[in-house]
Design an enzyme around this catalytic site. Sequence first.
Site, PDB file in Angstrom:
ATOM      1  N   TRP A  48       3.606  16.117   9.362  1.00  0.00           N
ATOM      2  CA  TRP A  48       2.799  17.255   9.808  1.00  0.00           C
ATOM      3  C   TRP A  48       2.584  17.247  11.325  1.00  0.00           C
ATOM      4  O   TRP A  48       2.118  16.271  11.895  1.00  0.00           O
ATOM      5  CB  TRP A  48       1.461  17.234   9.080  1.00  0.00           C
ATOM      6  CG  TRP A  48       0.570  18.392   9.404  1.00  0.00           C
ATOM      7  CD1 TRP A  48      -0.486  18.398  10.266  1.00  0.00           C
ATOM      8  CD2 TRP A  48       0.657  19.719   8.868  1.00  0.00           C
ATOM      9  NE1 TRP A  48      -1.063  19.636  10.306  1.00  0.00           N
ATOM     10  CE2 TRP A  48      -0.380  20.472   9.451  1.00  0.00           C
ATOM     11  CE3 TRP A  48       1.512  20.331   7.949  1.00  0.00           C
ATOM     12  CZ2 TRP A  48      -0.597  21.813   9.154  1.00  0.00           C
ATOM     13  CZ3 TRP A  48       1.305  21.662   7.644  1.00  0.00           C
ATOM     14  CH2 TRP A  48       0.265  22.388   8.240  1.00  0.00           C
ATOM     15  N   HIS A 100       0.240  12.240   3.443  1.00  0.00           N
ATOM     16  CA  HIS A 100       0.844  13.550   3.196  1.00  0.00           C
ATOM     17  C   HIS A 100       2.305  13.584   3.630  1.00  0.00           C
ATOM     18  O   HIS A 100       2.830  14.629   4.012  1.00  0.00           O
ATOM     19  CB  HIS A 100       0.039  14.641   3.899  1.00  0.00           C
ATOM     20  CG  HIS A 100      -1.353  14.760   3.385  1.00  0.00           C
ATOM     21  ND1 HIS A 100      -1.675  15.467   2.248  1.00  0.00           N
ATOM     22  CD2 HIS A 100      -2.505  14.205   3.816  1.00  0.00           C
ATOM     23  CE1 HIS A 100      -2.970  15.358   2.018  1.00  0.00           C
ATOM     24  NE2 HIS A 100      -3.488  14.596   2.949  1.00  0.00           N
ATOM     25  N   HIS A 106       4.452  14.807  -2.221  1.00  0.00           N
ATOM     26  CA  HIS A 106       3.118  14.272  -2.490  1.00  0.00           C
ATOM     27  C   HIS A 106       2.262  15.327  -3.182  1.00  0.00           C
ATOM     28  O   HIS A 106       2.622  16.497  -3.253  1.00  0.00           O
ATOM     29  CB  HIS A 106       2.440  13.825  -1.191  1.00  0.00           C
ATOM     30  CG  HIS A 106       2.113  14.955  -0.264  1.00  0.00           C
ATOM     31  ND1 HIS A 106       3.031  15.484   0.613  1.00  0.00           N
ATOM     32  CD2 HIS A 106       0.966  15.667  -0.078  1.00  0.00           C
ATOM     33  CE1 HIS A 106       2.474  16.469   1.300  1.00  0.00           C
ATOM     34  NE2 HIS A 106       1.220  16.609   0.892  1.00  0.00           N
ATOM     35  N   ASP A 120      -1.870  16.635  -3.208  1.00  0.00           N
ATOM     36  CA  ASP A 120      -3.128  16.508  -2.475  1.00  0.00           C
ATOM     37  C   ASP A 120      -4.266  16.108  -3.404  1.00  0.00           C
ATOM     38  O   ASP A 120      -4.364  16.593  -4.536  1.00  0.00           O
ATOM     39  CB  ASP A 120      -3.491  17.831  -1.796  1.00  0.00           C
ATOM     40  CG  ASP A 120      -2.583  18.135  -0.616  1.00  0.00           C
ATOM     41  OD1 ASP A 120      -1.955  17.194  -0.104  1.00  0.00           O
ATOM     42  OD2 ASP A 120      -2.502  19.309  -0.217  1.00  0.00           O
ATOM     43  N   HIS A 146      -9.075  16.522  -0.229  1.00  0.00           N
ATOM     44  CA  HIS A 146      -8.281  16.799   0.969  1.00  0.00           C
ATOM     45  C   HIS A 146      -8.882  17.935   1.796  1.00  0.00           C
ATOM     46  O   HIS A 146      -8.961  17.853   3.025  1.00  0.00           O
ATOM     47  CB  HIS A 146      -6.847  17.130   0.561  1.00  0.00           C
ATOM     48  CG  HIS A 146      -5.953  17.492   1.703  1.00  0.00           C
ATOM     49  ND1 HIS A 146      -5.923  16.775   2.882  1.00  0.00           N
ATOM     50  CD2 HIS A 146      -5.052  18.508   1.864  1.00  0.00           C
ATOM     51  CE1 HIS A 146      -5.050  17.316   3.712  1.00  0.00           C
ATOM     52  NE2 HIS A 146      -4.521  18.376   3.118  1.00  0.00           N
TER      53      HIS A 146
END
Length: 222
Positions: free
Chosen positions: A74, A106, A110, A112, A116
């Site tokens: 990310w 993450h 995956h 969450d 989260h």
Amino acid sequence: MTFPSLFLAFFLLTSSFSPLAAGSSAAYPIIPGTVDTSVSAAPSDDLIPVRREVYDDGKLFDITHRYTSDMPVWESDDGLGQFLWLPKSMKNGSLANNSEMKLPTHTGTHVDAPGHVFDHYFDAGFDVDTLDLEVLNGPALLVDVPRDTNLTAEAMKSLNIPQGVRRVLFRTLNTDRKLMFKKQFDTSYVGFTKDGAQWLVDNTDIKFVGKLLGLNNTSIGP
């Protein structure tokens, strides 16, 4: 007694290996005071790891991405980077190989945790082991989404998802662009819009609480 016989067989088997003439290397230095345990592999020892995606004649599919240092994370241009270390190695005298792994939760394929994006769930301890494994495993419907749109209400309506379907995997333009195989995080990925998610909740049996949907990218939202 069988123990001495087993011990003898083990000793004969292990003593038949010959150490490499130059077993140590910069990657695997020999620890002072220990014995070089590296062995030379015979030509017949052509070991190739088998990694499958389909099991039991198509009853099980592994859709997870294999972790690599170049996979996207990310908001990063540099990819995951080093995430795996080998602090104990048989090549440098350890009795066994022991790895250490460090990476964001993450990364790659995956799910969450409830905490989260909801802080009160986070404070209450709702992490991933509070999720229902029965929801996360089982038959799923794979649908192709129109390639010129995000997952909007209009796009969801056009898919004609049948009633009774509990799990859906959406194949989008992200797959065609191979975004999960690019090092740099791409902010132009396809994701759900608010009205698209709401349309699913209102018009199908897929609910975000207790049901499952999947998207082929690092995040579900645009």
